[in-house]
Design a protein around this motif. Structure first.
Motif, PDB file in Angstrom:
ATOM      1  N   PHE A   1       0.830  -1.207   0.000  1.00 55.98           N
ATOM      2  CA  PHE A   1       0.000   0.000   0.000  1.00 55.98           C
ATOM      3  C   PHE A   1       0.862   1.254   0.000  1.00 55.98           C
ATOM      4  CE2 PHE A   1      -2.508   3.082   2.660  1.00 55.98           C
ATOM      5  CZ  PHE A   1      -3.394   3.441   1.650  1.00 55.98           C
TER       6      PHE A   1
ATOM      7  N   VAL B   1       1.378   4.604   0.795  1.00 61.04           N
ATOM      8  CA  VAL B   1       0.665   5.512   1.709  1.00 61.04           C
ATOM      9  C   VAL B   1       1.088   6.961   1.527  1.00 61.04           C
ATOM     10  CG1 VAL B   1       2.226   4.958   3.634  1.00 61.04           C
ATOM     11  CG2 VAL B   1      -0.011   5.945   4.119  1.00 61.04           C
TER      12      VAL B   1
ATOM     13  N   LYS C   1      -2.063  11.914   6.727  1.00 64.64           N
ATOM     14  CA  LYS C   1      -1.637  13.067   7.528  1.00 64.64           C
ATOM     15  C   LYS C   1      -0.756  12.630   8.699  1.00 64.64           C
ATOM     16  CE  LYS C   1      -5.936  14.151   8.483  1.00 64.64           C
ATOM     17  NZ  LYS C   1      -6.609  12.978   7.868  1.00 64.64           N
TER      18      LYS C   1
HETATM   19  P1  ADP Z   1      -4.714  10.014   8.435  1.00 62.72           P
HETATM   20  O1  ADP Z   1      -3.877  10.460   9.596  1.00 62.72           O
HETATM   21  O2  ADP Z   1      -4.771  11.013   7.321  1.00 62.72           O
HETATM   22  O3  ADP Z   1      -6.090   9.573   8.842  1.00 62.72           O
HETATM   23  P2  ADP Z   1      -2.836   7.814   8.344  1.00 62.72           P
HETATM   24  O4  ADP Z   1      -1.541   8.448   8.030  1.00 62.72           O
HETATM   25  O5  ADP Z   1      -3.084   7.414   9.738  1.00 62.72           O
HETATM   26  O6  ADP Z   1      -4.018   8.741   7.782  1.00 62.72           O
HETATM   27  O7  ADP Z   1      -3.029   6.523   7.462  1.00 62.72           O
HETATM   28  C1  ADP Z   1      -2.933   6.537   6.055  1.00 62.72           C
HETATM   29  C2  ADP Z   1      -3.290   5.172   5.518  1.00 62.72           C
HETATM   30  O8  ADP Z   1      -2.309   4.232   5.918  1.00 62.72           O
HETATM   31  C3  ADP Z   1      -4.624   4.637   5.986  1.00 62.72           C
HETATM   32  O9  ADP Z   1      -5.257   3.999   4.921  1.00 62.72           O
HETATM   33  C4  ADP Z   1      -4.255   3.661   7.064  1.00 62.72           C
HETATM   34  O10 ADP Z   1      -5.207   2.624   7.135  1.00 62.72           O
HETATM   35  C5  ADP Z   1      -2.923   3.147   6.563  1.00 62.72           C
HETATM   36  N1  ADP Z   1      -2.056   2.746   7.694  1.00 62.72           N
HETATM   37  C6  ADP Z   1      -1.719   3.514   8.733  1.00 62.72           C
HETATM   38  N2  ADP Z   1      -0.881   2.863   9.565  1.00 62.72           N
HETATM   39  C7  ADP Z   1      -0.694   1.625   9.017  1.00 62.72           C
HETATM   40  C8  ADP Z   1       0.083   0.472   9.383  1.00 62.72           C
HETATM   41  N3  ADP Z   1       0.830   0.458  10.498  1.00 62.72           N
HETATM   42  N4  ADP Z   1       0.027  -0.598   8.557  1.00 62.72           N
HETATM   43  C9  ADP Z   1      -0.714  -0.583   7.442  1.00 62.72           C
HETATM   44  N5  ADP Z   1      -1.456   0.468   7.018  1.00 62.72           N
HETATM   45  C10 ADP Z   1      -1.458   1.565   7.801  1.00 62.72           C
END
Ligand code: ADP
Ligand code: MG
Length: 246
Positions: A20, A22, A46
């Motif tokens: 993924f 990100v 974010k």
């Molecule tokens: P926001 O703070 O904008 O809500 P995040 O940065 O927390 O977004 O997360 C961005 C994406 O990465 C989301 O789709 C989340 O599900 C995914 N994600 C976050 N942490 C993890 C992780 N440790 N493993 C896999 N996917 C993750």
């Protein structure tokens, strides 16, 4: 400005969780004293973005530089950078078995090797500033959410950081407690600390931010000074987002 002159510089940062993708080519330069608000839909990256700045998350491509130091995966470098970056989370993350004061003493005494009496003096000054000195000997669960978040902010200030990162600091609070935390943040902003704040508190953004950034699906879609950002959004995605939150 040359890159090394920025307080925070992210260049071509890409990050994947497994397959993924990100963070997609994040480029962000922030000057000393600048206040930046990041907003965007849930899951847009974010938190991941700001967690990359103090090595709470690693990234696979690109560079991050904090106050002239390139962030590399090295214990000493990470320690040096973390000593300059305070972070406040949505869920206060105070140690429940320690009093408010003891929470504030941990980093100064154990990480920065300050003498205890000096650390206490500084801690009490910051508790004073967030208007909670009278609660110094209570435990976190004896305080309201707003009070706990102010303690968390004071705890960061005890390391005298150059940069403060806030990750949705008011979104776990009952509505009546939001403003007491925002007020403390506005004061901090006035004192010239470099600040990145992930928040959907648009009043705060308008009052404090030099720049507002909109993220969606791991990318910076749009950024502008607050007035233009809110009154004249360019992308359809930001228009839609603002319609939903305003
Ligand atoms: P926001 O703070 O904008 O809500 P995040 O940065 O927390 O977004 O997360 C961005 C994406 O990465 C989301 O789709 C989340 O599900 C995914 N994600 C976050 N942490 C993890 C992780 N440790 N493993 C896999 N996917 C993750
Ligand atoms: Mg988040």
């Amino acid at each position: 400005m040359a890159e090394q002159d920025y307080m925070i510089s992210m260049k071509g940062v890409n990050k994947w969780y497994g397959d993924f993708h990100v963070l997609k080519d994040i480029n962000l330069n922030i000057k000393k004293g600048e206040k930046v608000v990041i907003c965007g839909p849930s899951g847009s990256g974010k938190s991941t973005t700001i967690r990359c700045l103090n090595h709470l998350e690693k990234f696979q491509e690109g560079t991050v530089s904090i106050n002239g130091t390139d962030l590399i995966d090295d214990v000493k470098v990470v320690r040096h950078i973390r000593s300059q970056v305070g972070m406040v989370f949505q869920h206060f993350n105070l140690f429940p078995h320690l009093t408010v004061l003891e929470n504030l003493l941990l980093a100064p005494i154990w990480v920065h090797k300050k003498p205890r009496h000096e650390a206490i003096k500084t801690a009490m000054e910051y508790l004073e500033r967030v208007k909670i000195a009278d609660q110094a000997h209570k435990f976190p669960n004896q305080l309201s959410g707003g009070q706990q978040q102010r303690v968390a902010i004071a705890r960061c200030l005890c390391i005298n950081p150059e940069i403060m990162l806030f990750d949705e600091p008011t979104s776990a609070l009952d509505p009546e407690m939001v403003s007491e935390v925002l007020d403390v943040m506005v004061e901090l902003a006035d004192e010239g600390i470099t600040m990145i704040c992930v928040t959907h508190e648009m009043g705060f953004a308008k009052k404090v931010a030099d720049r507002v950034i909109f993220m969606d699906a791991g990318q910076i879609i749009e950024e502008n000074e607050p007035h233009e950002f809110f009154d004249n959004p360019q992308s359809d995605r930001l228009k839609m987002f603002l319609d939903q939150i305003l």
